[in-house]
Structure formats: structure tokens, C-alpha cells
Design a protein around this motif. Structure first.
Motif, short mmCIF file in Angstrom:
data_model
loop_
_atom_site.label_atom_id
_atom_site.label_comp_id
_atom_site.label_asym_id
_atom_site.label_seq_id
_atom_site.Cartn_x
_atom_site.Cartn_y
_atom_site.Cartn_z
N ASP A 140 0.94 4.05 -3.02
CA ASP A 140 0.66 5.47 -2.75
C ASP A 140 1.84 6.36 -3.13
O ASP A 140 1.65 7.43 -3.73
CB ASP A 140 0.32 5.65 -1.27
CG ASP A 140 -0.97 4.93 -0.90
OD1 ASP A 140 -1.76 4.63 -1.82
OD2 ASP A 140 -1.19 4.66 0.30
N ARG A 141 3.04 5.92 -2.78
CA ARG A 141 4.22 6.72 -3.12
C ARG A 141 4.42 6.79 -4.64
O ARG A 141 4.80 7.84 -5.19
CB ARG A 141 5.45 6.12 -2.44
CG ARG A 141 6.73 6.93 -2.65
CD ARG A 141 7.86 6.40 -1.79
NE ARG A 141 8.27 5.07 -2.14
CZ ARG A 141 7.98 3.98 -1.43
NH1 ARG A 141 7.30 4.08 -0.31
NH2 ARG A 141 8.40 2.79 -1.84
N GLN A 145 1.87 9.29 -6.07
CA GLN A 145 2.24 10.68 -5.78
C GLN A 145 3.40 11.13 -6.65
O GLN A 145 3.39 12.25 -7.20
CB GLN A 145 2.59 10.81 -4.30
CG GLN A 145 2.94 12.23 -3.89
CD GLN A 145 3.25 12.33 -2.40
OE1 GLN A 145 3.23 11.32 -1.70
NE2 GLN A 145 3.52 13.53 -1.93
N ARG A 169 0.84 -1.21 0.00
CA ARG A 169 0.00 0.00 0.00
C ARG A 169 0.86 1.25 0.00
O ARG A 169 0.60 2.21 -0.74
CB ARG A 169 -0.92 -0.02 1.22
CG ARG A 169 -2.00 -1.09 1.18
CD ARG A 169 -3.02 -0.87 2.28
NE ARG A 169 -3.97 -1.97 2.37
CZ ARG A 169 -3.84 -3.00 3.18
NH1 ARG A 169 -2.79 -3.07 3.99
NH2 ARG A 169 -4.75 -3.95 3.20
N GLN A 170 1.89 1.28 0.85
CA GLN A 170 2.77 2.44 0.88
C GLN A 170 3.48 2.63 -0.46
O GLN A 170 3.62 3.76 -0.95
CB GLN A 170 3.79 2.28 2.00
CG GLN A 170 3.19 2.28 3.40
CD GLN A 170 4.23 2.03 4.47
OE1 GLN A 170 5.43 1.91 4.18
NE2 GLN A 170 3.79 1.97 5.72
#
Length: 762
Positions: free
Chosen positions: A292-293, A296, A288-289
């Protein structure tokens, strides 16, 4: 006369259409075309033959057994096509695809034919040729090589064996290979697979990665993550350490942008599929991280919205509000709605507030409804509230004026009969056109107005017809099936949300799966308690009077719930054994309450129907055939059900007929001896019976009999009767009192779940 290449291709295409229509003709057609499309044939024929071989072994129409037999036939042809140094690239790509499809089939063949070294040598030569082309060939060939390597890694690593008794239906993997296989020893193949996997993952560590090769590798790794759990952690870690946007620091051109976006999308798709399959896995948080990164970073690098010109700050429909007072300028007022035309007024004219002929003549029904919604919602959002109020008031005033004019016309004096009798012409009949013109001048009817003398009275729905017993049973079954279908949707309660057991807890208060199972078990046991017995007595009275014929009793709704609940438990009894224990405790408690209620009421009815023993034995019979020697489910089931009798122990002793499950039967009986004192004696009797009548159980049972009842071992005949009790009086069963009725307070036997008790069984 030899045929031309075009004529040969036409005949080959006709043969291809034949096998596509009937897959059973693949063996004859394939063996017939191999000499035509061999390594010495013309280029056009070799291309057609390579494409046909790749299509044949990728087709699901051909059965696996026939594919395995034909794969041995085409090995020599594939090997000769690959060894041609000046071979066409399209031929090479199709040959490698065919080799990737047949590798697992040849591997399965070699597992059962350990002495066919020639076949494995040909497959090994093809594999070596593909590995040599992996790093030096063109992009299209390298993509095919990556797929071939993925298939080799998948076959050379151990997989899951679904059914050891039917190896032909299991997935081809290293787990099927014997350890002492002379041609494919596992000790050599597994290190080779790990080395190929490292070489496959090396594409993520290169400084300037080729987007096409990266995407091909990612698409192949998804299959390995799903089928090879021992390599999944290594693959996911390598993907998480890969940054598809690392090349954005170099000079960007349109081609580079497309490649970077493609790698980013493929990486994100692979990781999202991994997380979707196991949302609570060890890598879920990191994935998930990472996603998301990645999103972005992509937004910051490729967002073009901030570079476009924004909307103008100054108004475009007139002067600014801040400048109007200073300059003394005023915008023209908005024109009011046009007056209604004379004569009849339609709904469209009533609600039209503009005089623009172009807007009024436009047919809005030609637009699709989704487009109208997308246009209307933003427009309504931008309209100011005073403008909306003015439009509503205008329509309201129009409607009121029309209503008043219709009322005035209705109250106007009508012509009295007989005033114009001399003008009466009986032979005159108006034409259809004159009738239509006359009706056009009539005022429109208002659907919202009702005649003043019409009054609506109270409306009541009629009573539904009574349901027959068959309809009631059918509706009840539908309700049961819907409730159980919801069980697959609800999630298991987590350890944090699960209530602690105890007397002060509330059953079914969290609206999770456990709560619904509590509702279902109590519907089955308590909802119709006592009703079935009353119906049975009424039917017996009517039969005795001769009023009705004797019929086969139909199953009640409670029995239908019990049957469905029993099937639900047996489908996955290891995971659902707590549900079975909870249900049987409810059944036992309900049976005791019904007996106690009848005893206190001192009625002359027959004893109430006992459901616990029937469904407890049925559940035990459904579990026993699927237990293995190391299964602890039986011990838990026997220790937590509320009552155990000789029929339960007879079924447990039946496990000793299987030599592999003798230990399971002995351990289960000994566990009951330790933790359930009320049934200790009958369990010891069962151990003695095992020692006497079951050859495979003599050794393990003798140790326990020597400890619990040593005098039995001193008897001369091992098949003699069991020793009498010390007091000479047979004690009543532990679950009943002397008069056959339960005590005033019923208490279930507690089961200590301690490490010492379990250790004593082991």
C-alpha cells in the motif's frame, strides 16, 4: 575435403531438429558434436554449441537420469570455454546457463560417488570462474551469474525430503549429503551458501542500484522463498527494507523513470506471490502495508493526471445558465421528432427520433457489443430526465396512432361477394412481382396484439416420469459428490468463531465446514434410519411367496454417503480425525436409538442393522497402516469413540508385530485403562496377551502388568491361561445389559483431556 562453417552449421541445425523430434537421440548427438564445438573451434561453431548445451539441459524432454550422465560428459568442455580469456560474451552467457542447469545434477552424482574427486574439481573450477565474473562482467553475463548463484544457494541449503525411501526422486539439497562426505561436507557448504545469499541480497543496499540486476535478483529470490523456508524470513526482510523508489530524488529522465517503475513492479509482484501462498503468515501484515505504501508513493511521484489541463468550466454549447436572464438570450429549442412516413412503418422508423440522415443510415451492428456498451452507458448517464421522458412519450404517441389506424382499417366495410362478378377473369394469374407489391401495402402485424377471442387457460407442467432404482442411485451419488466437492472450498473455522463444546450449543449454525460435516453425518445416519430394514423385509416376503427372484442387495444412499465420508477422512486422517469421531458418535447413537425403538414397540422384525461397528473397524483399519511410533492420533481416536470391544483391541495389539510401534500399542492400551473404566478389564487382558505372545512387547508390557495384575507374573508358564475373575462369574460386556438390550438412557463415556492423563501415557 573439409566443410565450410556455413555447411557445418547447416548440419548442426539438422542434428538439432532430429533430437527435438526424438529426445532419445540426445546422447548420441551430444557426444558427436562436442569435438566440433570445443574451445578450439571457430566462433560461430562455439556460439552454436554453447546455445545447444544450454537448451539441452533446460529441456524437459530429456529424462533426469540421462541428464545426470551427460552432465559429467560436458564438464570439461564448459570449463575450457570459460577459461578462454578472449571468449565471446554470448558464448559465456550460454555456458553459465548450462552450468546452472547441471550443477544440481553433478551434485547428486557426487553424493553417490564419493571418490570421484576429478569431476568435482572441474565443477568447482567452473563455479569459481563464475563467481569472479559476477561483479566485473557486463550486464547480460552478470544476470546469468545471478541465476547460477541462486542455484548454488538452493543446492547448498537443506530442503524438504518428501520420501526418504526414494532419494532419487527428492529435491537435490544439502539434506541428502552424508555428514562425513569427503568431497562435499555439509559443515563447509552451508556457510558458503549463507555467504552467497548475503552477497546476493547486497544489491538492495546499494545507493545507486542497477535496475536490471535488481529485477534479476528478485526473480531468482522467489524460488528460494518457496523452496527454502529457513532462508525465506531473511530474504523477505531484505525485500521489505528495500525501497525501489529511492532514486526518484535524483534528476529524472525517461530511462530512469522506466527503470524505477520496473523495479517497483517486480518488487510488488514478488511480495504479492508470497502473500498469496500464505495469507496468514507472519509477514502478511507487513507485506500489505509495504504494498500500500509503495502504491501511494508511486502515485504521488508519477501521477500525470494533476498536470494536465482540466475540462473547461464554461459551457461549450451555448450561454451560461446564470447569464441568460441577465442578457435576455435564449437558446433555440430542441427540434421535435420528425413525422412517420406514409405506408408501412418498421421498428427502426418507429424508434428513430432524429432527422439526421447520417445517423439513420449508420449500421450499428458493425460495432462490437463491448464497444456499444462502453459508449451507451456513459451517454445514458449524462442525458437529463426530461429529455428521456420526452423521447418515451414521443414513441408512445407514435405507437398509439399506428394502433388506432390499424383498428380503423380492420373495421372498414369489406366488399360483398358477387358485386363484381362480371369482372371475374378465371384465366388471369397474377405474377410474383404483383403479389409482392400488393403485400407491401398491407399494414404490419403487431406481435403484441392477440386475437380478442383467444384466451389462455391455466398451464400445468406434466408430471416427471418415475425414476428407476438405478437412476435414483446415480442421482444420489451425484449429489453426494457435489456436497463433498464443496468441502475443499469452505475454510476451516477460526478459533474465535469455533463454538465451545457443550450441551447448549447448536450443531451446524455457522454455515462453515463443521456445519456441513454435521449435515453430512446426520444424512448418513438418520435420514434413512429404519427404511433399509423395511425394504429388506418386503423383499424377503415377496421371495418367500415366489413373486420375485432373489437379487443381490444394492447399496443404499446412506451407505454411499458413508463410503464417501470414509474416503474423505482417510485421505487426510490426521487433520480430519475430529470428523471421524463425530461421525462414529452419530452412528453409535443412531444404532442405540433403533434398538431401543424396536424394543419399546415390541415388533417381531429382525434386529435393526448395526452400522457403528462396521464403519468404526473400517476406519481403524484405514488408519493403522500409516501410524508412526510417535503418533497420538490413535490414542485420541480410541479415547473418544463411544464404544470399544475386543475386536478393536485385537487390531491395536497387531501394532506390536512392528518393533517400532510396540510402544504405541502399549501406550494406547494403558491410556484406555486410565480414562475408560468400563473397558479396563479387557484392556488389561490385552496387555497380558502382549506380554505373553509378543517378544518385542515383553519389557514395556511387563511394567504395566506388574502394576495392574501382578499375579500373572508369578505364574510358572508365561503362556498359561489368564487368571479367572475374583467372583468366578464372567461379567457381561460393558456396552450391553444382561438381557441384551440397552438401558433406557444411553450415555457415552466421557474422556478427560488433561495434561496428567497424557503424561501418564508418556
Amino acid at each position: 575435403m573439409s566443410l565450410s562453417v556455413a555447411e557445418q552449421l547447416t548440419q548442426l541445425d539438422a542434428a538439432r531438429q532430429i533430437v527435438l523430434a526424438d529426445a532419445g537421440l540426445y546422447p548420441q548427438i551430444l557426444q558427436g558434436i562436442l569435438p566440433i564445438v570445443g574451445a578450439n573451434a571457430r566462433l560461430e561453431l562455439r556460439r552454436w554449441g554453447a546455445d545447444f548445451l544450454a537448451e539441452t539441459f533446460a529441456s524437459p524432454l530429456l529424462v533426469p537420469q540421462e541428464k545426470e550422465r551427460l552432465s559429467i560428459v560436458i564438464l570439461q568442455t564448459l570449463k575450457e570455454l570459460l577459461e578462454n580469456q578472449s571468449e565471446d560474451s554470448n558464448v559465456i552467457k550460454s555456458v553459465i546457463q548450462a552450468a546452472a542447469s547441471i550443477y544440481a545434477l553433478v551434485f547428486r552424482y557426487i553424493i553417490s560417488h564419493q571418490h570421484d574427486a576429478a569431476t568435482w574439481d572441474r565443477m568447482a573450477a567452473i563455479k569459481s570462474n563464475v563467481f569472479r565474473r559476477w561483479d566485473t562482467a557486463s550486464g547480460g553475463i552478470r544476470i546469468c551469474c545471478i541465476k547460477f548463484v541462486q542455484r548454488v544457494v538452493q543446492v547448498h541449503t537443506p530442503g524438504v525430503i518428501a520420501d526418504p525411501r526414494r532419494p532419487e526422486q527428492n529435491e537435490v539439497s544439502l539434506a541428502l549429503v552424508p555428514r562425513e562426505h569427503p568431497l562435499i561436507p555439509p559443515s563447509r557448504l552451508e556457510p558458503e551458501a549463507l555467504g552467497l545469499l548475503d552477497r546476493l541480497l547486497n544489491v538492495f543496499h546499494e545507493e545507486n542500484s542497477d535496475a536490471i540486476l535488481v529485477n534479476a535478483t528478485l526473480n531468482c529470490l522467489g524460488t528460494l522463498i518457496r523452496t527454502r523456508q529457513n532462508a525465506a524470513n531473511k530474504i523477505i526482510t531484505a525485500i521489505l527494507n528495500f525501497n525501489p523508489l529511492k532514486q526518484t530524488n535524483s534528476p529524472m529522465n525517461p530511462k530512469m523513470k522506466v527503470q524505477i517503475k520496473s523495479m517497483e513492479k517486480t518488487t510488488r509482484t514478488v511480495l504479492m506471490n508470497v502473500m498469496r501462498r500464505n495469507e496468514n503468515g507472519p509477514f502478511a501484515g507487513r507485506i500489505r502495508q509495504y504494498i500500500d505504501r509503495l502504491a501511494q508513493t508511486r502515485f504521488e511521484m508519477f501521477d500525470e493526471g494533476s498536470k494536465k489541463r482540466g475540462l473547461p468550466i464554461e459551457p461549450t454549447d451555448g450561454l451560461d445558465n446564470a447569464k441568460r436572464m441577465r442578457l435576455g438570450a435564449e437558446l433555440p429549442d430542441r427540434p421535435g421528432p420528425p413525422p412517420l412516413p406514409s405506408g408501412p412503418v418498421s421498428h427502426a422508423q418507429l424508434f428513430t427520433l432524429t432527422g439526421d440522415r447520417g445517423l439513420t443510415s449508420f449500421d450499428v451492428t458493425q460495432l462490437p457489443i463491448d464497444l456499444i456498451v462502453r459508449i451507451t452507458v456513459p451517454v445514458l448517464h449524462r442525458i437529463e430526465q426530461p429529455a428521456v421522458d420526452a423521447a418515451v412519450n414521443a414513441v408512445r404517441s407514435r405507437y398509439q396512432s399506428l394502433k388506432m389506424s390499424q383498428t380503423t382499417q380492420a373495421q372498414a366495410p369489406t366488399q360483398q361477394p358477387g358485386e363484381d362478378e362480371e369482372d371475374y377473369e378465371p384465366d388471369f394469374e397474377p405474377t410474383e412481382e404483383q403479389t409482392l407489391n400488393k403485400t407491401d401495402n398491407l399494414p404490419p402485424e403487431d406481435p403484441l396484439q392477440l386475437p380478442p377471442d383467444l384466451a389462455l387457460g391455466p398451464f400445468k407442467l406434466p408430471q416427471p416420469p418415475p425414476l428407476t432404482p438405478e437412476e435414483t442411485e446415480q442421482i444420489g451419488k451425484g449429489t453426494i459428490s457435489r456436497v463433498f466437492s464443496m468441502m475443499s472450498v469452505l475454510e476451516e473455522p477460526s478459533a474465535a468463531k469455533r463454538q465451545k463444546p457443550g450441551l447448549n450449543r447448536l450443531a451446524g449454525s455457522n454455515y462453515d465446514r463443521d456445519a456441513w460435516m454435521t449435515v453430512i453425518t446426520r444424512l448418513a445416519t438418520r435420514a434413512s434410519a429404519g427404511l433399509d430394514e423395511e425394504d429388506t423385509l418386503d423383499n424377503e416376503k415377496e421371495e418367500s411367496k415366489g413373486t420375485i427372484a432373489k437379487q443381490t442387495p444394492t447399496p443404499s444412499l446412506s451407505d454411499g454417503i458413508r463410503e464417501t465420508l470414509w474416503k474423505f477422512i482417510i485421505e487426510d486422517f490426521r487433520a480430519r480425525i475430529p470428523i471421524a469421531i463425530s461421525w462414529l458418535n452419530e452412528e453409535w447413537f443412531n444404532d442405540r436409538i433403533q434398538i431401543q425403538s424396536q424394543y419399546e414397540a415390541k415388533t417381531s422384525k429382525r434386529p435393526p442393522k448395526q452400522n457403528y461397528e462396521k464403519w468404526m473397524l473400517k476406519t481403524l483399519d484405514g488408519i493403522l497402516p500409516f501410524l508412526d511410533a510417535k503418533d497420538k492420533v490413535l490414542i485420541r481416536f480410541l479415547s473418544e469413540i463411544p464404544a470399544v470391544d475386543e475386536r478393536v483391541l485385537d487390531r491395536v495389539k497387531g501394532l506390536a508385530k512392528d518393533p517400532e510401534r510396540v510402544t504405541l500399542a502399549v501406550n494406547a492400551l494403558y491410556y484406555l485403562v486410565l480414562v475408560r473404566p468400563p473397558v479396563k478389564e479387557i484392556c488389561v487382558d490385552a496387555l497380558v496377551d502382549l506380554w505373553r505372545n509378543f517378544e518385542d512387547a515383553k519389557v514395556p508390557a511387563a511394567k504395566l502388568v506388574k502394576k495392574l495384575r501382578p499375579e500373572v507374573l508369578n505364574e510358572d508358564s508365561p503362556n498359561g491361561p489368564p487368571p479367572p475373575s475374583t467372583d468366578g462369574v464372567k461379567s457381561p460386556p460393558p456396552s450391553e445389559s444382561k438381557d441384551g438390550l440397552p438401558p433406557a438412557s444411553v450415555k457415552s463415556e466421557g474422556v478427560p483431556h488433561t495434561a496428567n492423563a497424557v503424561a501418564a501415557v508418556g
